[in-house]
Each structure stands twice: as structure tokens, then as C-alpha cells.
Design a protein around this motif. Structure first.
Motif, mmCIF file in Angstrom:
data_model
loop_
_atom_site.group_PDB
_atom_site.id
_atom_site.type_symbol
_atom_site.label_atom_id
_atom_site.label_comp_id
_atom_site.label_asym_id
_atom_site.label_seq_id
_atom_site.Cartn_x
_atom_site.Cartn_y
_atom_site.Cartn_z
ATOM 1 N N ALA A 60 1.808 0.172 -2.839
ATOM 2 C CA ALA A 60 2.142 1.465 -3.432
ATOM 3 C C ALA A 60 3.394 2.053 -2.799
ATOM 4 O O ALA A 60 3.627 1.897 -1.604
ATOM 5 C CB ALA A 60 0.976 2.432 -3.244
ATOM 6 N N ARG A 110 -4.048 6.112 -3.324
ATOM 7 C CA ARG A 110 -5.270 5.549 -3.890
ATOM 8 C C ARG A 110 -6.363 6.601 -3.903
ATOM 9 O O ARG A 110 -6.531 7.353 -2.946
ATOM 10 C CB ARG A 110 -5.730 4.327 -3.089
ATOM 11 C CG ARG A 110 -6.916 3.608 -3.740
ATOM 12 C CD ARG A 110 -7.263 2.333 -2.998
ATOM 13 N NE ARG A 110 -7.696 2.582 -1.636
ATOM 14 C CZ ARG A 110 -8.929 2.950 -1.309
ATOM 15 N NH1 ARG A 110 -9.856 3.128 -2.238
ATOM 16 N NH2 ARG A 110 -9.243 3.143 -0.045
ATOM 17 N N TRP A 152 -5.232 4.599 -8.720
ATOM 18 C CA TRP A 152 -4.078 5.115 -7.991
ATOM 19 C C TRP A 152 -3.427 6.258 -8.754
ATOM 20 O O TRP A 152 -3.286 6.188 -9.977
ATOM 21 C CB TRP A 152 -3.048 4.000 -7.789
ATOM 22 C CG TRP A 152 -3.574 2.851 -6.998
ATOM 23 C CD1 TRP A 152 -4.362 1.823 -7.450
ATOM 24 C CD2 TRP A 152 -3.365 2.612 -5.612
ATOM 25 N NE1 TRP A 152 -4.650 0.957 -6.423
ATOM 26 C CE2 TRP A 152 -4.050 1.413 -5.283
ATOM 27 C CE3 TRP A 152 -2.655 3.280 -4.617
ATOM 28 C CZ2 TRP A 152 -4.049 0.887 -3.995
ATOM 29 C CZ3 TRP A 152 -2.651 2.756 -3.335
ATOM 30 C CH2 TRP A 152 -3.344 1.573 -3.035
#
Length: 348
Positions: free
Chosen positions: A249, A254, A279
Motif C-alpha cells: 500500500a 487496511r 483497504w
């Protein structure tokens, strides 16, 4: 009593210094050995890679060459879904929202192959929730060698997919951008053959500092090449001993799944389920995944980027690589496969 033989005294002092040096070297080995380069992702993993875009009718509408190709394809030409077919990986894209389905490695031969020559499904889907906004433009496609960028826009919304046709490395990401500046929720669902696990190699060294610049596993000091080990969620399967991956990410968070833990519960729990992760990706952030050595490297989080972020292989031979056990122990696998549905995203 004083040593009456000066040569003997010098030899004893030299021996003491030599033993001290050996002890220091032995203490340094766990730091340096783990930081040595192994099979880091490289251009070797992408050898002869290149994608074809195939419409829902089976027609090839774009093909990679060794020169950059930029083309705009009417969405109706591609159909409701279209296939991205590479030498090393393949997937299906839904034109309406650029959701991804059926991502798999083909098993094509490569010196950095992770699959053992097997067709290896990884993702069942990666689906963004655009919350009422729609993509309506033609589809822009950029291709060159192993690199691919697919983008599409709509009122108050743009979406981009970047992918590399490689056998491993940092090879895929989605990048949503909204006119209102709020986040986009993306749900990842693994293929039935794959699973998330809490990597026991990272758990065993949690809290230690590792990397080529570390002088102590206890104190570091922390730097770009001296990183503190934290729990790591990886993706594995039961058929390919070298296959490993992880979500990656950039400016994304998340959503915790407190109902989920490892089959043999650990504390603190990573609060992650066995097949599904969710996410919230900032506007202009990205949600991708990395495979192979990059996914089991002890590295700092990626730098924040919300404009023209690049999916790229991360070759960092100075960082520790902890690997993973195969087969993955049952107790380290995350359960259950999914949790209760989340409330819709409401914040930025």
C-alpha cells in the motif's frame, strides 16, 4: 605475576585482540548475512515479457513492442470485460470500474520463476467501490516491453492500473483518484488456491533491527538500511515452494478485521482474514502487491505518493530478507477466510 617473556606477552595480547575480533564478527553475522543480496527482483524476471489486450470477443486490440505504444480504445470495442494476457501473468479487467479478476501467473519458464512451472492463480478479484461515480471515457492504453498502464476517467473520477509482465517483483498496482478528494475502498479476495498467513519468520524476530547499516539488533540505530522487524502478512499456497507475495500500500490503510487471527492465536493479532483484505486508498494513492524476495524483505514503508506513482521492482540488496517456511504451518494461517461485511466508507 608479570610475564617474563615479552614475545609471549605480545602473542597473548595479539591473541586476545584476534579473539575479540572474531567475537565481534560473529555478532555481526546475523545482521550482515540477512542483508546480503539473494534473488532480488530484476530485469531478468521480465525477460521477453509483454502484454496483449484481448477484447471480450477474442480480438487482440493492442500489443506491446519494444517501443512505447499509446492508444485510445473505445470501451465498446473492449467489451464489458477484457483480458490482459502476458508471458508471465494474466488477468481480466472490468471496463466499467477497472476492477480486476482472475489474476494468475502462467508458469512460463524464467530463471526467477516462483511457480515451479505451474499455472498459479493468486487473486479472485480486486474490486474498487467508486460510491456511485462511473468511468465513462474511452480506455487509454500505454505499453512498452513488459510495462502496461490502463486508465479511464469519468465525472469526478479517474482510475489507473499499472502492471509489469514479470515472473516476480513489484508488478501490479491500482490508483484511484476522486474529484472530492476522498478515499476509495478496495476489497481484495484471493483465489481459492491461495491464502494469507502471518509469517512466522518475522514473528520470530519481531522487534529486532536488521539491515546492512545496523550495529545492534536491539537498538539499530534505525535508518533506511536498518529496519525494525514487525509482523508480516504474506500470501502463499500449498503447491509452489518459492511462491510468496504480499499486499503493498502507498497512502492507503487496511481496514482491521478483529474477528480474524492465526489458527493458533497470537498476540498482538494482525486482525487479518484468510482470503479477504479491505483497504481505504487515498485519492491518488495506490494499492498494489509485490511478489518474491521483495515481499519478505524487511523494509521501511514506501514513501507517500499521490501523483504518477510507479509500480516498480524494489532491488535493495542492503536490506534483510527473512523468507518464509514451506509448507506454511497450519498455526500461522489466518482464519476465517472472511469477516462480516464492512459499513460503507464515509470519510476522506
Amino acid at each position: 605475576m608479570r610475564d617474563r617473556d615479552p614475545d609471549r606477552g605480545r602473542a597473548r595480547r595479539a591473541g586476545s585482540r584476534w579473539r575479540a575480533a572474531l567475537i565481534a564478527l560473529a555478532l555481526a553475522v546475523p545482521l550482515a548475512a540477512l542483508a546480503s543480496p539473494a534473488q532480488a527482483a530484476s530485469s531478468k524476471a521480465c525477460e521477453n515479457g509483454g502484454y496483449r489486450l484481448i477484447s471480450s470477443t477474442g480480438a487482440v486490440v493492442a500489443r506491446a513492442t519494444d517501443r512505447e505504444v499509446v492508444t485510445t480504445v473505445p470501451a465498446v470495442t473492449l467489451g464489458a470485460t477484457f483480458t490482459v494476457q502476458g508471458r508471465y501473468n494474466q488477468f481480466v479487467v472490468r471496463a466499467s470500474d477497472l476492477a480486476l479478476f482472475d489474476y494468475a501467473f502462467t508458469g512460463a519458464a524464467n530463471r526467477l520463476d516462483m511457480t515451479g512451472g505451474r499455472f498459479t492463480p493468486v487473486w479472485e478479484s480486486k474490486v474498487p467501490d467508486h460510491r456511485g461515480l462511473a468511468l465513462s471515457s474511452a480506455v487509454t492504453v500505454q505499453m512498452e516491453d513488459e510495462d502496461l498502464v490502463i486508465s479511464r476517467t469519468g465525472t469526478g473520477l479517474s482510475m489507473k492500473i499499472q502492471s509489469k509482465d514479470c515472473a516476480q517483483g513489484g508488478i501490479f498496482q491500482m490508483e484511484p483518484e476522486r474529484g472530492d478528494g476522498t478515499a476509495t475502498r478496495i476489497q481484495h479476495t484471493l483465489a481459492p488456491e491461495a491464502f494469507y498467513f502471518d509469517n512466522p519468520n518475522f514473528r520470530a524476530r519481531q522487534g529486532q533491527y536488521l539491515g546492512s547499516e545496523c550495529t545492534s539488533v536491539e537498538t539499530g540505530p534505525p535508518s533506511r538500511f536498518c529496519v525494525r522487524v514487525s509482523p508480516r502478512v504474506n500470501i502463499g499456497n500449498d503447491v509452489s515452494s518459492r511462491f510468496v507475495a504480499r499486499d503493498s500500500a502507498q497512502v492507503a490503510d487496511r481496514v482491521p478485521q478483529p474477528e480474524c487471527n492465526t489458527q493458533a492465536p497470537v498476540t498482538p493479532s494482525v486482525e487479518h482474514c484468510g482470503r479477504v483484505s479491505v483497504w481505504d486508498v487515498a485519492s491518488g494513492g495506490r494499492m498494489g502487491f509485490v511478489t518474491g524476495e521483495d515481499s519478505v524483505e524487511v523494509a521501511n514503508p514506501p514513501t507517500e505518493c499521490t501523483s504518477d506513482c510507479q509500480a516498480q521492482n524494489q532491488v535493495r540488496g542492503r536490506l534483510a530478507v527473512l523468507g518464509f517456511p514451506f509448507p506454511v504451518p497450519a498455526g500461522s494461517r489466518l482464519v476465517p477466510p472472511s469477516a462480516a461485511p464492512f459499513a460503507p466508507i464515509t470519510g476522506p
